[in-house]
Design a protein around this motif. Structure first.
Motif, PDB file in Angstrom:
ATOM      1  N   MET A  16       0.905  -1.347  -0.184  1.00  0.00           N
ATOM      2  CA  MET A  16       0.027  -0.122   0.060  1.00  0.00           C
ATOM      3  C   MET A  16       0.853   1.403  -0.023  1.00  0.00           C
ATOM      4  O   MET A  16       1.954   1.382   0.810  1.00  0.00           O
ATOM      5  CB  MET A  16      -0.989  -0.052   1.130  1.00  0.00           C
ATOM      6  N   ASP A  17       0.580   2.267  -0.917  1.00  0.00           N
ATOM      7  CA  ASP A  17       1.268   3.536  -1.028  1.00  0.00           C
ATOM      8  C   ASP A  17       0.514   4.498  -0.050  1.00  0.00           C
ATOM      9  O   ASP A  17      -0.633   4.479  -0.270  1.00  0.00           O
ATOM     10  CB  ASP A  17       1.159   4.031  -2.391  1.00  0.00           C
ATOM     11  N   ILE A  18       1.326   5.278   0.824  1.00  0.00           N
ATOM     12  CA  ILE A  18       0.540   6.182   1.599  1.00  0.00           C
ATOM     13  C   ILE A  18       1.166   7.591   1.310  1.00  0.00           C
ATOM     14  O   ILE A  18       2.600   7.362   1.492  1.00  0.00           O
ATOM     15  CB  ILE A  18       0.883   5.643   3.308  1.00  0.00           C
ATOM     16  N   SER A  19       0.453   8.562   1.285  1.00  0.00           N
ATOM     17  CA  SER A  19       1.116   9.832   1.013  1.00  0.00           C
ATOM     18  C   SER A  19       0.435  10.908   1.749  1.00  0.00           C
ATOM     19  O   SER A  19      -0.889  10.844   1.816  1.00  0.00           O
ATOM     20  CB  SER A  19       1.046   9.946  -0.588  1.00  0.00           C
ATOM     21  N   VAL A  20       1.248  11.844   2.406  1.00  0.00           N
ATOM     22  CA  VAL A  20       0.587  12.799   3.163  1.00  0.00           C
ATOM     23  C   VAL A  20       1.482  14.095   2.883  1.00  0.00           C
ATOM     24  O   VAL A  20       2.678  14.252   3.062  1.00  0.00           O
ATOM     25  CB  VAL A  20       0.427  12.433   4.597  1.00  0.00           C
ATOM     26  N   SER A  21       0.752  14.991   2.336  1.00  0.00           N
ATOM     27  CA  SER A  21       1.595  16.483   2.166  1.00  0.00           C
ATOM     28  C   SER A  21       0.870  17.635   2.627  1.00  0.00           C
ATOM     29  O   SER A  21      -0.327  17.639   2.536  1.00  0.00           O
ATOM     30  CB  SER A  21       1.909  16.660   0.638  1.00  0.00           C
ATOM     31  N   CYS A  22       1.570  18.597   2.809  1.00  0.00           N
ATOM     32  CA  CYS A  22       1.208  20.154   3.406  1.00  0.00           C
ATOM     33  C   CYS A  22       2.179  20.901   3.228  1.00  0.00           C
ATOM     34  O   CYS A  22       3.403  20.419   3.215  1.00  0.00           O
ATOM     35  CB  CYS A  22       0.827  19.846   4.821  1.00  0.00           C
ATOM     36  N   GLY A  75       0.705  29.315   7.811  1.00  0.00           N
ATOM     37  CA  GLY A  75      -0.420  29.405   7.055  1.00  0.00           C
ATOM     38  C   GLY A  75      -0.540  27.734   6.417  1.00  0.00           C
ATOM     39  O   GLY A  75       0.784  27.401   5.902  1.00  0.00           O
ATOM     40  N   ILE A  76      -1.647  27.336   6.507  1.00  0.00           N
ATOM     41  CA  ILE A  76      -1.650  25.954   6.105  1.00  0.00           C
ATOM     42  C   ILE A  76      -1.994  25.800   4.618  1.00  0.00           C
ATOM     43  O   ILE A  76      -3.212  26.451   4.368  1.00  0.00           O
ATOM     44  CB  ILE A  76      -2.794  25.028   7.034  1.00  0.00           C
ATOM     45  N   ALA A  77      -1.483  25.294   3.737  1.00  0.00           N
ATOM     46  CA  ALA A  77      -2.037  25.327   2.149  1.00  0.00           C
ATOM     47  C   ALA A  77      -1.842  23.789   1.484  1.00  0.00           C
ATOM     48  O   ALA A  77      -0.872  22.981   2.007  1.00  0.00           O
ATOM     49  CB  ALA A  77      -1.053  26.143   1.698  1.00  0.00           C
ATOM     50  N   SER A  78      -2.628  23.491   0.813  1.00  0.00           N
ATOM     51  CA  SER A  78      -2.539  22.332   0.201  1.00  0.00           C
ATOM     52  C   SER A  78      -2.382  20.754   0.974  1.00  0.00           C
ATOM     53  O   SER A  78      -1.423  20.411   0.551  1.00  0.00           O
ATOM     54  CB  SER A  78      -1.305  22.362  -0.842  1.00  0.00           C
ATOM     55  N   VAL A  79      -3.321  20.686   1.922  1.00  0.00           N
ATOM     56  CA  VAL A  79      -3.323  19.618   2.537  1.00  0.00           C
ATOM     57  C   VAL A  79      -3.761  18.211   1.770  1.00  0.00           C
ATOM     58  O   VAL A  79      -4.728  18.649   1.068  1.00  0.00           O
ATOM     59  CB  VAL A  79      -4.114  19.469   3.711  1.00  0.00           C
ATOM     60  N   ARG A  80      -3.069  17.233   1.499  1.00  0.00           N
ATOM     61  CA  ARG A  80      -3.422  16.423   0.793  1.00  0.00           C
ATOM     62  C   ARG A  80      -2.987  15.047   1.507  1.00  0.00           C
ATOM     63  O   ARG A  80      -1.833  14.791   2.149  1.00  0.00           O
ATOM     64  CB  ARG A  80      -2.716  16.218  -0.614  1.00  0.00           C
ATOM     65  N   SER A  81      -3.720  14.069   1.270  1.00  0.00           N
ATOM     66  CA  SER A  81      -3.363  12.540   1.901  1.00  0.00           C
ATOM     67  C   SER A  81      -4.117  11.677   1.014  1.00  0.00           C
ATOM     68  O   SER A  81      -5.167  11.652   0.239  1.00  0.00           O
ATOM     69  CB  SER A  81      -3.962  12.536   3.152  1.00  0.00           C
ATOM     70  N   ASP A  82      -3.338  10.486   0.810  1.00  0.00           N
ATOM     71  CA  ASP A  82      -3.645   9.094   0.158  1.00  0.00           C
ATOM     72  C   ASP A  82      -3.316   7.816   0.871  1.00  0.00           C
ATOM     73  O   ASP A  82      -2.220   7.952   1.115  1.00  0.00           O
ATOM     74  CB  ASP A  82      -3.273   9.295  -1.327  1.00  0.00           C
ATOM     75  N   TRP A 114      -9.680   9.653   3.929  1.00  0.00           N
ATOM     76  CA  TRP A 114     -10.601   9.427   4.917  1.00  0.00           C
ATOM     77  C   TRP A 114     -10.259   8.492   6.053  1.00  0.00           C
ATOM     78  O   TRP A 114     -11.061   7.435   6.322  1.00  0.00           O
ATOM     79  CB  TRP A 114     -11.904   9.014   4.386  1.00  0.00           C
ATOM     80  N   GLN A 115      -8.769   8.278   6.287  1.00  0.00           N
ATOM     81  CA  GLN A 115      -8.101   7.331   7.002  1.00  0.00           C
ATOM     82  C   GLN A 115      -7.535   8.049   8.325  1.00  0.00           C
ATOM     83  O   GLN A 115      -7.026   7.341   9.181  1.00  0.00           O
ATOM     84  CB  GLN A 115      -6.887   6.592   6.479  1.00  0.00           C
ATOM     85  N   GLY A 116      -7.667   9.326   8.459  1.00  0.00           N
ATOM     86  CA  GLY A 116      -7.193  10.255   9.584  1.00  0.00           C
ATOM     87  C   GLY A 116      -5.746  10.730   9.244  1.00  0.00           C
ATOM     88  O   GLY A 116      -5.113  11.489  10.239  1.00  0.00           O
ATOM     89  N   LEU A 117      -5.289  10.448   8.167  1.00  0.00           N
ATOM     90  CA  LEU A 117      -3.815  11.159   7.896  1.00  0.00           C
ATOM     91  C   LEU A 117      -3.729  12.462   7.860  1.00  0.00           C
ATOM     92  O   LEU A 117      -2.986  13.109   8.220  1.00  0.00           O
ATOM     93  CB  LEU A 117      -3.472  10.315   6.409  1.00  0.00           C
ATOM     94  N   GLY A 118      -4.791  13.264   7.097  1.00  0.00           N
ATOM     95  CA  GLY A 118      -4.916  14.547   6.975  1.00  0.00           C
ATOM     96  C   GLY A 118      -5.129  15.051   8.425  1.00  0.00           C
ATOM     97  O   GLY A 118      -4.386  16.361   8.790  1.00  0.00           O
TER      98      GLY A 118
END
Length: 102
Positions: free
Chosen positions: A1-7, A25-32, A35-39
């Motif tokens: 499984m690939d997991i990616s979190v960025s901000c 300043g928080i910008a561009s929060v992304r997670s994959d 809906w798993q709590g990563l963000g």
């Protein structure tokens, strides 16, 4: 499984309850996967980093739907609307004034 979190954390200045404060300043929060709590984990980490770095708090922007589905569930506060986006942040405040959207 690939997991990616960025901000993106941006150094910003905003007015909070009448005082000019240095914030992240928080910008561009992304997670994959989503809906798993990563963000939410990223937002909590950002809050801790802000404290460590001497920033007052974290401030970001969200669509109204995203605020309800994501930021609010992460415990972030709604400070009103700026340029069609919800101004959201990590601490309770009566008034937050931003002059730009990131």
């Amino acid at each position: 499984m690939d997991i990616s979190v960025s901000c993106r954390l941006l150094e910003k200045t905003v007015e909070i309850d009448g005082v000019i404060r240095e914030v992240y300043g928080i910008a561009s929060v992304r997670s994959d996967p989503q809906w798993q709590g990563l963000g939410r984990m990223m937002l909590k980490w950002s809050e801790e980093k802000a404290k460590r770095d001497g920033k007052y708090c974290c401030i970001g922007f969200a669509t109204p739907v995203t605020y309800e589905r994501y930021d609010k569930k992460a415990g972030w506060y709604n400070y009103g609307i700026y340029e069609g986006r919800v101004v959201t942040g990590s601490i309770p405040a009566k008034k937050v004034v931003v002059t730009e959207r990131w």
